[in-house]
Design a protein around this motif. Structure first.
Motif, PDB file in Angstrom:
ATOM      1  N   ASN B 147      22.713  -2.960 -39.815  1.00 18.73           N
ATOM      2  CA  ASN B 147      22.288  -2.923 -41.211  1.00 18.73           C
ATOM      3  C   ASN B 147      23.322  -2.263 -42.118  1.00 18.73           C
ATOM      4  OD1 ASN B 147      20.425  -3.556 -43.236  1.00 18.73           O
ATOM      5  ND2 ASN B 147      19.584  -1.482 -43.205  1.00 18.73           N
ATOM      6  N   HIS B 152      28.716  -2.073 -47.807  1.00 19.51           N
ATOM      7  CA  HIS B 152      27.843  -0.900 -47.749  1.00 19.51           C
ATOM      8  C   HIS B 152      28.619   0.412 -47.809  1.00 19.51           C
ATOM      9  CE1 HIS B 152      24.597   1.695 -46.590  1.00 19.51           C
ATOM     10  NE2 HIS B 152      23.775   0.675 -46.719  1.00 19.51           N
ATOM     11  N   PHE B 253      20.811   2.227 -39.998  1.00 19.00           N
ATOM     12  CA  PHE B 253      20.076   1.509 -38.948  1.00 19.00           C
ATOM     13  C   PHE B 253      18.754   2.160 -38.584  1.00 19.00           C
ATOM     14  CE2 PHE B 253      22.292   4.570 -36.319  1.00 19.00           C
ATOM     15  CZ  PHE B 253      23.518   4.660 -36.942  1.00 19.00           C
ATOM     16  N   ASN B 290      15.388   0.663 -37.885  1.00 22.31           N
ATOM     17  CA  ASN B 290      15.183  -0.148 -39.084  1.00 22.31           C
ATOM     18  C   ASN B 290      14.663  -1.546 -38.708  1.00 22.31           C
ATOM     19  OD1 ASN B 290      15.863  -1.895 -41.413  1.00 22.31           O
ATOM     20  ND2 ASN B 290      16.772   0.008 -42.189  1.00 22.31           N
ATOM     21  N   ARG B 292      15.095  -4.332 -40.033  1.00 27.76           N
ATOM     22  CA  ARG B 292      16.122  -5.376 -40.075  1.00 27.76           C
ATOM     23  C   ARG B 292      16.919  -5.429 -38.786  1.00 27.76           C
ATOM     24  NH1 ARG B 292      18.447  -6.576 -45.556  1.00 27.76           N
ATOM     25  NH2 ARG B 292      16.764  -6.054 -46.972  1.00 27.76           N
ATOM     26  N   VAL B 293      17.157  -4.251 -38.213  1.00 26.58           N
ATOM     27  CA  VAL B 293      17.920  -4.191 -36.966  1.00 26.58           C
ATOM     28  C   VAL B 293      17.124  -4.872 -35.846  1.00 26.58           C
ATOM     29  CG1 VAL B 293      18.927  -2.643 -35.244  1.00 26.58           C
ATOM     30  CG2 VAL B 293      19.135  -2.105 -37.676  1.00 26.58           C
TER      31      VAL B 293
END
Lengths: 803, 342
Positions: B147, B152, B253, B290, B292-293
């Motif tokens: 992530n 970033h 993450f 996370n 998304r991870v």
């Protein structure tokens, strides 16, 4: 991120001490790395009014009577050129502490304590102070950089502490802001957190301004690189009066370490600090064609920034241009050609959002960093982009230094995202993640204190995210907001009550590695760990030729230094360096090993994952010789239930007569040898150094599982054979032939070597103890036959005879 | 000479033979001379057949008495002599037991290995498997899948060594998390130790150091579980009375992310030099994995949750053993190394 307490108080009614606030901020995720107290070195300095002032003849001194109100009236000798009757100045009485300054009256050399004393024989009971002596400059307090007395307002009360008057009673919070909270890279952002954590309302920003219709010639703004500039707002101000900033503005900038330039530039810097939105002000006279074009720079295009540095640009750099030339390096710094001058009459304010990675790349590539680039790299949100321009216009009005026109251009591109983010969060899911039960009402109150809009529908929270919170993206983020405000002390340890049982521990490879290390440590070796990178110079040290495979090392594109610039292809240089270091430090002997990876590229430059190969490297020095280390490599072979063979070999850095190639079941797996005298001399090593390196991964493939073999039913028989052979015949050759001649031979051990006249010139004698192990029947009566066979084979293959 | 005289004569011979015997060895010779198979007493016995049968019993008695007398005499003498000889031997062989021992010097594990193994054994007992990923990673495993997309700002938290456009020295063992989650479905409990690299070099930073990453993914995993596991870890590594404290932090993450402090094991939390007066020492970063991870690895985040934690092995070693300079760990100075006996 530096936030002065006095500035935070502009927005929040802070009724706790600085230390308490520090604790509360820490608890909600904002660690105050340093709490700086202004004026912490200054004490005992009060307002003094000079009521009498007589020059001392023949000197630059004056004798003054200074009225310090309730503290009394004192005789003070003063050398400042602006001392005169009727002024008020900071008066340091006996026992006070102030800064000692150098002869230039500016450079602080330390803290001094004021004592009563005599100047040129005249009694002096204290000292009247300059700004520098109190650590106050002209931006902090008017007159603070004058090289004489700091003059205080005439309404100051005699005898009162000067620190509140001079702002020396302030605190500055130096706060570590995590990368997900760029919105808190600003005083107002921190103030929002302070308001939430103290449960106080935050004062809204004054964004009001009056604008004049018409009277401004058209300005054209074109965004040709929307992917790098999602939003760009320009607003024109006319009738600009460039001048000094008011004291309050100068002081705010000074507290955060910025120097005052002029009112227009100061407004942009104030907003940078207050809102975290970098702004820029262009002198419209200098913008050719009254036009702004945002585009990628042309390759080779040049710009000179405000600090007079010239840069050559390429298409990876974003520039702000007029119709003819670049006028700013977008997000990094304005151009020298368009800066605000004293006679600037018309200004274009810029508030924009630039892509963070592009600003970072440009700032890095050019080595040009600024407060502005730092903020853009962290990320600026478009909500603030909009707020900032209004705040700038508000300040123009407040400072009465220009007329706000209606020439407002707002470029919003397809890369821009102005929608309010809404999300649903289930109270139960939040609690399931946290593992505790936070009541829904409490959740709601916390979120509202952080400016989230919340509508509750049973267990579902309908949440509107504040537009400056680009980090919020799902219910776990909401859970974090809640727990950081609710308090992590509510999290109580549990031990995976719901998780499945799993079987843990080392796998076979890891167990084998540990077993090997156990064995080596048991044999008295120390384990070392060295860097995975070194330099070509280390390979030079060990004389690897230019075309050696070890030279095909993976390069680090951005090494810290040349010394750590390639990934190692052999552990030997690291081991030699450690040994040399030990010898230089007087550690005269040692036995070391390292199990670590080397990195082997298929081809260079690197295009795919290189092979990472575990190697086992040994080093011994001082009291140890070749056979000591060979004893260790043999122990390694035994621990894997296999055997090694050694044949004479050469290595560029090893003694040509004391080096062996090591093979295991016919596969080459490493080498062992003594450091060549030439290399040793160069490294000033005066003791034998033995190095061995084994390919651990190849080795592992030769490992045999341990199996019990039955004890022979019949007794083993041993025979000693004293043999004579040519000098260059090796023990290894003879041993191999003895084994190959008789299948009952299970051990061959050399126990004596003799070289001398008795066996003849060019000859040597070697004596072996040979063990015969019977299989299914006793062999005692057959041994003579076997020995004969062995001797025949030796004679035939190696011309070896019985002595 | 009649038999009686012969007996007398033998007795006299024995007396004179033993008169000046000094060692058990010469006594043995005397024994052989008189008592051996061909010795004098035996030959007398053999002569019995020449004696008239009626005299044989009395003669036999006499001879047996002689043999018995001789045996007793010589045995007594022998035990006395042996005792003297043993005493002499002991005196001669006496050593100075205070002389230093012949040394079999110990080897020593690198402090990192000690800590690594200690951590592994703690977590292995809780059901963690060990996974070691590659040190050279691509951008995807080290950043994107964690992530941390290209633009970033968290990428600035760690200065990365690049080997090629898309290849780098991993900056965190978290990269290994992804490799595990891509290949294994929950329940997952792994520990991932290894070397990591960051472009940083001063007294407290080294361009190469080691991390230990832990990851748990299963149904119903909570932040409280993370806290419980870390409490256990802190107690086992730093001592029974050591407590942990979570405070908010940020890692791309994990969400929520926490920084984990342990109460100072040196001063018990009162404040000392080690904890810089705060009573707490920062030891690791952690958080709930996370969503998304998880998603990126094909794990349904609505079904599974998890936590991850990562710590610097050198940091733990330095804290636990009181090592004040990280450089010492990589210098290989034997005076340093030899102190680390397990």
């Amino acid at each position: 991120m530096k936030a002065p307490l006095s500035w935070l108080k502009d927005y929040v009614d802070i009724d706790v001490t600085a230390e308490e606030l520090q604790k509360k901020l820490f608890g909600c995720g904002f660690e105050v790395e340093e709490l700086i107290q202004t004026g912490k070195d200054i004490s005992g300095v009060v307002v003094g009014e000079v009521v009498e002032c007589e020059p001392v003849e023949g000197t630059h001194l004056s004798v003054c009577k200074v009225d310090c109100g309730s503290k009394g009236t004192f005789q003070i000798c003063c050398g400042a050129d602006n001392v005169k009757k009727g002024i008020k100045a900071p008066c340091a009485l006996a026992g006070a502490t102030v800064y000692a300054t150098a002869k230039d009256h500016v450079t602080v050399e330390g803290v001094m304590t004021i004592k009563k004393g005599k100047l040129r024989g005249i009694e002096s009971e204290g000292m009247l102070c300059s700004g520098a002596e109190l650590g106050v400059n002209g931006d902090m307090f008017p007159g603070g950089d004058y090289c004489g007395l700091l003059l205080l307002p005439s309404d100051s009360v005699n005898g009162e502490d000067v620190k509140p008057i001079l702002g020396l009673d302030d605190y500055i919070f130096d706060i570590g802001v995590t990368a997900n909270r760029p919105d808190c890279q600003s005083i107002y952002g921190i103030a929002r957190e302070v308001s939430a954590v103290l449960g106080k309302k935050i004062k809204p920003l004054d964004l009001s301004y009056g604008e004049v219709k018409g009277g401004c010639e058209k300005i054209k703004i074109t965004d040709l690189a929307p992917e790098l500039c999602p939003r760009y707002i320009g607003h024109c101000v006319k009738d600009v009066k460039v001048s000094d900033s008011p004291a309050w503005l100068k002081r705010k900038l000074a507290l955060c370490g910025l120097r005052s330039i002029n009112n227009i530039v100061d407004i942009t810097n104030f907003i940078l600090l207050e809102l975290g939105q970098p702004m820029h002000a262009f002198d419209l006279r200098t913008l050719d064609g009254r036009e702004v074009i945002i585009r990628r720079a042309k390759n080779g295009e040049k710009i000179t920034t405000l600090d007079s540095n010239e840069f050559e640009l390429n298409s990876e750099n974003l520039v702000i241009c007029d119709s003819k030339k670049p006028v700013a390096l977008a997000g990094v710094m304005g151009g020298l050609n368009s800066e605000i001058e004293n006679d600037t009459k018309e200004v274009l304010f810029e508030s924009a959002k630039f892509a963070r990675d592009n600003v970072r790349k440009t700032a890095r590539a050019l080595g040009q960093h600024s407060d502005s680039s730092a903020l853009f790299e962290k990320g600026v949100n478009e909500y603030t982009t909009e707020t900032a321009i209004r705040r700038a216009l508000n300040l123009i009005c407040a400072l009465k230094c220009g007329t706000v026109t209606d020439m407002h251009i707002d470029i919003t591109t397809e890369y821009s995202n102005l929608n309010e983010k809404e999300l649903k969060a289930d109270v139960n899911k939040i609690n399931a993640l946290l593992g505790i039960t936070v009541p829904a009402d409490k959740m709601r109150a916390i979120l509202e204190s952080l400016n989230f809009g919340v509508r509750q529908d049973g267990n579902i929270l309908d949440i509107t995210v504040p537009r400056y919170r680009e980090d919020i993206d799902g219910y776990p983020d909401i859970a974090e907001e809640i727990i950081r405000m609710y308090g992590y002390e509510h999290i109580k340890g549990t031990f995976l009550p719901s998780a499945s049982i799993t079987n843990g521990g080392f796998n076979d490879e890891q167990k084998a590695e540990n077993k090997l290390k156990d064995m080596l440590v048991g044999k008295g070796l120390y384990e070392i760990s060295t860097y995975s990178f070194y330099s070509q110079k280390d390979l030079d040290m060990l004389r690897f030729p230019e075309d050696a495979p070890e030279r095909k090392a993976v390069k680090i594109l951005n090494p810290i230094s040349e010394d750590l610039s390639i990934m190692r292809t052999t552990l030997a240089p690291s081991m030699v360096n450690v040994i040399v270091r030990n010898l230089r430090r007087g550690n005269t002997e040692g036995k070391l090993f390292e199990l670590a990876k080397i990195y082997l590229a298929d081809k260079l430059p690197l295009s795919t994952f290189p092979e990472e190969r575990q190697m086992l490297c040994f080093g011994m020095w001082g009291a140890y010789g070749f056979f000591d280390l060979k004893g260790i490599t043999e122990a390694v072979a035994r621990s894997l239930n296999t055997g090694f063979e050694y044949e004479p070999a050469e290595k560029p850095f090893l003694h040509p007569g004391i080096t062996a190639k090591i093979t295991c079941e016919g596969e080459e797996i490493g080498y062992i040898g003594q450091l060549a005298p030439t290399v040793a001399e160069e490294l000033a090593v005066d003791r034998p150094v033995i190095i061995a390196e084994l390919d651990y991964e190849k080795l592992r493939k030769h490992a045999k599982p341990f199996r019990y073999s039955p004890i022979p039913k019949y007794a083993e028989v041993q025979r000693d054979l004293a043999l004579v052979c040519a000098r260059d015949i090796t023990c290894g050759q003879i041993t191999k032939e003895i084994y190959s001649a008789c299948k009952y031979v299970t051990n061959v051990k050399l126990f004596d070597v003799y070289i001398g006249i008795q066996v003849g010139k060019d000859k040597k004698s070697m004596a072996f103890n040979v063990t015969f192990t019977p299989k299914d029947e006793p062999i005692e009566d057959k041994i003579d036959g076997y020995v004969k066979k062995i001797l025949n084979n030796l004679k035939y293959k190696l011309d070896v005879t019985l002595r | 000479m009649d038999v009686n005289e012969k007996i007398k004569h033998i007795e006299q011979q024995i007396e004179s033979a033993v008169a000046d015997v000094k060692s058990s060895k010469s006594l043995q010779e005397i024994k052989m001379r008189f008592l051996g198979k061909t010795g004098e007493i035996s030959s007398l016995m053999k002569n019995m057949r020449d004696v008239p049968p009626e005299q044989r019993p009395s003669l036999g008695k006499l001879l047996n008495a002689l043999r018995q007398w001789t045996e007793e005499k010589l045995d007594n003498l022998e035990s006395g002599l042996k005792e003297i000889e043993l005493k002499r031997k002991y005196a001669e062989e006496k050593i100075d037991v205070t002389v230093p021992a012949r040394d079999f010097p110990d080897g020593a594990y690198h402090p990192n290995t000690l800590i690594r193994n200690e951590l592994v054994s703690i977590f292995a007992g809780m059901g963690f498997e060990i996974f070691e990923g590659p040190e050279i990673e691509n951008d995807y495993y080290n950043f994107t899948a964690l992530n941390t997309p290209k633009d970033h700002p968290a990428r600035d938290m760690q200065d990365t060594f690049y080997l090629a456009e898309d290849l780098l020295l991993r900056t965190q063992t978290s990269a290994g998390q992804i490799r595990v989650m891509e290949n294994k479905k929950p329940p997952i409990k792994i520990l991932s130790p290894g070397k990591v690299y960051r472009s940083d070099d001063d007294a407290t930073h080294s361009p190469m150091f080691s991390q230990m990453e832990g990851l748990v993914v299963d149904r119903g995993i909570t932040l409280c579980d993370l806290k419980g596991m870390l409490d256990e870890f802190a107690k086992k590594i730093f001592g029974e009375n050591v407590k942990t404290r979570l405070r908010p932090s940020y890692f791309p993450f994990t969400e929520p992310s926490v920084e984990v402090d342990v109460s100072c094991f040196e001063c018990g939390g009162k404040g000392c030099r080690l904890c810089k007066g705060t009573g707490w020492i920062e030891v690791l970063g952690a958080g709930m994995v996370n969503r998304r991870v998880l998603e990126g690895c094909g794990i349904n985040p609505d079904e599974y949750t998890g936590f991850a934690f990562g710590m610097g092995i050198e940091r733990i070693a330095m804290l636990k053993y009181g090592i004040n300079n990280m450089k010492l760990l990589f210098e290989g100075d034997t005076r340093f190394l030899k102190q680390f006996k397990d």
